[in-house]
Write a protein that holds these residues in place. Structure first.
Motif, PDB file in Angstrom:
ATOM      1  N   LYS A  32       0.948  -1.117   0.030  1.00  0.00           N
ATOM      2  CA  LYS A  32      -0.013   0.065  -0.091  1.00  0.00           C
ATOM      3  C   LYS A  32       0.633   1.254   0.125  1.00  0.00           C
ATOM      4  N   GLN A  33       1.029   1.761  -1.059  1.00  0.00           N
ATOM      5  CA  GLN A  33       1.885   3.016  -1.212  1.00  0.00           C
ATOM      6  C   GLN A  33       1.144   4.271  -1.851  1.00  0.00           C
ATOM      7  N   GLY A  34       1.864   5.465  -1.988  1.00  0.00           N
ATOM      8  CA  GLY A  34       1.462   6.644  -2.679  1.00  0.00           C
ATOM      9  C   GLY A  34       0.376   7.100  -1.794  1.00  0.00           C
ATOM     10  N   LYS A  35      -0.717   7.951  -2.420  1.00  0.00           N
ATOM     11  CA  LYS A  35      -1.812   8.472  -2.191  1.00  0.00           C
ATOM     12  C   LYS A  35      -2.363   7.385  -1.126  1.00  0.00           C
ATOM     13  N   LEU A  36      -2.628   6.177  -1.547  1.00  0.00           N
ATOM     14  CA  LEU A  36      -3.471   5.181  -0.712  1.00  0.00           C
ATOM     15  C   LEU A  36      -3.215   5.226   0.539  1.00  0.00           C
ATOM     16  N   ARG A  37      -2.075   5.766   0.986  1.00  0.00           N
ATOM     17  CA  ARG A  37      -1.850   5.641   2.363  1.00  0.00           C
ATOM     18  C   ARG A  37      -2.594   6.355   3.411  1.00  0.00           C
ATOM     19  N   TRP A  38      -3.191   7.269   2.647  1.00  0.00           N
ATOM     20  CA  TRP A  38      -4.386   8.065   3.506  1.00  0.00           C
ATOM     21  C   TRP A  38      -5.814   7.315   3.507  1.00  0.00           C
ATOM     22  N   ILE A  39      -5.844   6.110   2.952  1.00  0.00           N
ATOM     23  CA  ILE A  39      -7.095   5.429   3.096  1.00  0.00           C
ATOM     24  C   ILE A  39      -7.095   4.495   4.496  1.00  0.00           C
ATOM     25  N   SER A  40      -8.079   4.443   5.322  1.00  0.00           N
ATOM     26  CA  SER A  40      -8.287   3.783   6.447  1.00  0.00           C
ATOM     27  C   SER A  40      -8.109   2.397   6.045  1.00  0.00           C
ATOM     28  N   HIS A  41      -7.822   1.626   7.209  1.00  0.00           N
ATOM     29  CA  HIS A  41      -7.799  -0.088   7.330  1.00  0.00           C
ATOM     30  C   HIS A  41      -9.312  -0.297   6.719  1.00  0.00           C
ATOM     31  N   ARG A  42     -10.389   0.364   7.215  1.00  0.00           N
ATOM     32  CA  ARG A  42     -11.681  -0.092   6.891  1.00  0.00           C
ATOM     33  C   ARG A  42     -11.772  -0.062   5.513  1.00  0.00           C
ATOM     34  N   ASP A  43     -11.291   1.072   4.706  1.00  0.00           N
ATOM     35  CA  ASP A  43     -11.485   1.599   3.220  1.00  0.00           C
ATOM     36  C   ASP A  43     -10.573   0.379   2.530  1.00  0.00           C
ATOM     37  N   VAL A  44      -9.392  -0.005   3.301  1.00  0.00           N
ATOM     38  CA  VAL A  44      -8.705  -1.075   2.469  1.00  0.00           C
ATOM     39  C   VAL A  44      -9.551  -2.331   2.363  1.00  0.00           C
ATOM     40  N   ALA A  45     -10.206  -2.406   3.419  1.00  0.00           N
ATOM     41  CA  ALA A  45     -11.017  -3.949   3.484  1.00  0.00           C
ATOM     42  C   ALA A  45     -12.246  -3.703   2.327  1.00  0.00           C
ATOM     43  N   ARG A  46     -12.559  -2.627   2.072  1.00  0.00           N
ATOM     44  CA  ARG A  46     -13.766  -2.293   1.107  1.00  0.00           C
ATOM     45  C   ARG A  46     -13.143  -2.383  -0.439  1.00  0.00           C
ATOM     46  N   VAL A  47     -11.891  -1.912  -0.586  1.00  0.00           N
ATOM     47  CA  VAL A  47     -11.060  -2.173  -1.778  1.00  0.00           C
ATOM     48  C   VAL A  47     -10.941  -3.543  -2.148  1.00  0.00           C
ATOM     49  N   TRP A  48     -10.610  -4.352  -1.109  1.00  0.00           N
ATOM     50  CA  TRP A  48     -10.189  -5.845  -1.419  1.00  0.00           C
ATOM     51  C   TRP A  48     -11.425  -6.431  -1.989  1.00  0.00           C
ATOM     52  N   GLU A  49     -12.829  -6.285  -0.986  1.00  0.00           N
ATOM     53  CA  GLU A  49     -13.796  -7.058  -1.378  1.00  0.00           C
ATOM     54  C   GLU A  49     -14.204  -6.548  -2.714  1.00  0.00           C
ATOM     55  N   ARG A  50     -14.184  -5.368  -3.342  1.00  0.00           N
ATOM     56  CA  ARG A  50     -14.390  -4.918  -4.661  1.00  0.00           C
ATOM     57  C   ARG A  50     -13.406  -5.866  -5.417  1.00  0.00           C
ATOM     58  N   ALA A  51     -12.389  -5.787  -5.169  1.00  0.00           N
ATOM     59  CA  ALA A  51     -10.933  -6.179  -6.222  1.00  0.00           C
ATOM     60  C   ALA A  51     -11.397  -7.723  -6.146  1.00  0.00           C
ATOM     61  N   LEU A  52     -11.743  -8.441  -5.302  1.00  0.00           N
ATOM     62  CA  LEU A  52     -11.954  -9.804  -5.307  1.00  0.00           C
ATOM     63  C   LEU A  52     -13.110 -10.218  -6.122  1.00  0.00           C
TER      64      LEU A  52
END
Length: 276
Positions: A9-29
């Motif tokens: 997790k690098q760049g501007k994505l460092r500003w998204i929260s742990h919960r947002d990371v979980a949402r990103v992964w649900e969509r990616a899967l």
């Protein structure tokens, strides 16, 4: 089948929260059409679990999640990476054995690289020496809305300073410590400003068959490929995490740890928010 995925997790994505990371992964899967298993009940949820939360504002080369799959075929890293946004990439996947501990319980320590602001660089070396020479370092921290005092010295297993760059290994599991030491708290204890620091998590460590290893080795890091190739560091500063008495040299962090990703972030904008 249960599979463990390593990602960055690098760049501007460092500003998204742990919960947002979980949402990103649900969509990616879903986008990658990975056959994820779902929980039962009125509101079924994908059976996905994450490890230790990364502070918002920090970057990482070694994040992990576990995914239960309907089937026995693990998705390829490239297939997953294609479904992720820029700034997030997949470093490898590995199947889990029945009974393997969750990431929350398995990870015993994390390695960090911290670049303090230029104003704190000169004082960083002496501050590290004083910290390591101290038998205890008591700080006031906030826990569940209340201020408490804790000795953070046992949580710091390794600490080095090279100019403005701080390299450290922080324990995540210690008896008597309700939670681990955050990088921002260590920076503050060393007299530097966490808001001017740039933070990168480089490794997470588990103990498997008596040896320290990464939950999933990075596919692009030949020095770390293979299971459990990095053992206990005999130069660690005093905390025994209950592993075996291994006495093998630890690789030089300067040679084994990737540097900060290129990009030239503004120090202030790259800093850790209060409490991160």
């Amino acid at each position: 089948m249960r599979v463990r995925i390593r990602f960055s997790k690098q760049g501007k994505l460092r500003w998204i929260s742990h919960r947002d990371v979980a949402r990103v992964w649900e969509r990616a899967l879903r986008r990658a059409e990975v056959p994820v298993a779902y929980s039962a009940g009125f509101s079924p949820r994908p059976r996905v679990s994450f490890g230790l939360a990364l502070p918002t504002g920090a970057e990482s080369l070694a994040e992990y999640l576990d995914v239960d799959l309907e089937g026995q075929a693990a998705p390829s890293p490239s297939r997953l990476a294609a479904a992720l946004p820029s700034g997030m990439d997949v470093g490898g996947t590995a199947p889990l054995e029945p009974g393997d501990a969750s990431l929350q319980h398995a990870v015993v320590a994390c390695d960090w690289q911290i670049e303090v602001g230029e104003t704190g660089a000169d004082a960083l070396g002496p501050a590290v020496q004083r910290f390591l020479a101290s038998p205890s370092v008591v700080v006031t921290r906030e826990r569940k809305g209340h201020e408490v005092t804790d000795d953070i010295r046992p949580s710091v297993l390794e600490l080095r300073a090279d100019g403005p760059l701080l390299t450290c290994r922080l324990a995540t599991q210690l008896d008597g410590q309700p939670r681990g030491l955050r990088p921002a708290e260590l920076i503050t204890a060393l007299g530097s400003d966490p808001a001017a620091a740039r933070v990168l998590r480089t490794h997470q460590w588990i103990v498997r068959d008596g040896a320290w290893c990464e939950p999933v080795p990075a596919v692009d890091a030949p020095a770390r490929q293979g299971a459990c190739d990095i053992r206990r560091d005999p130069t660690l500063n005093g905390t025994d995490l209950g592993g075996p008495d291994v006495r093998e040299p630890h690789p030089d962090p300067a040679g084994s740890t990737p540097a900060f990703p290129a990009g030239g972030l503004h120090p202030v904008s790259a800093g850790i928010p209060p409490g991160g």
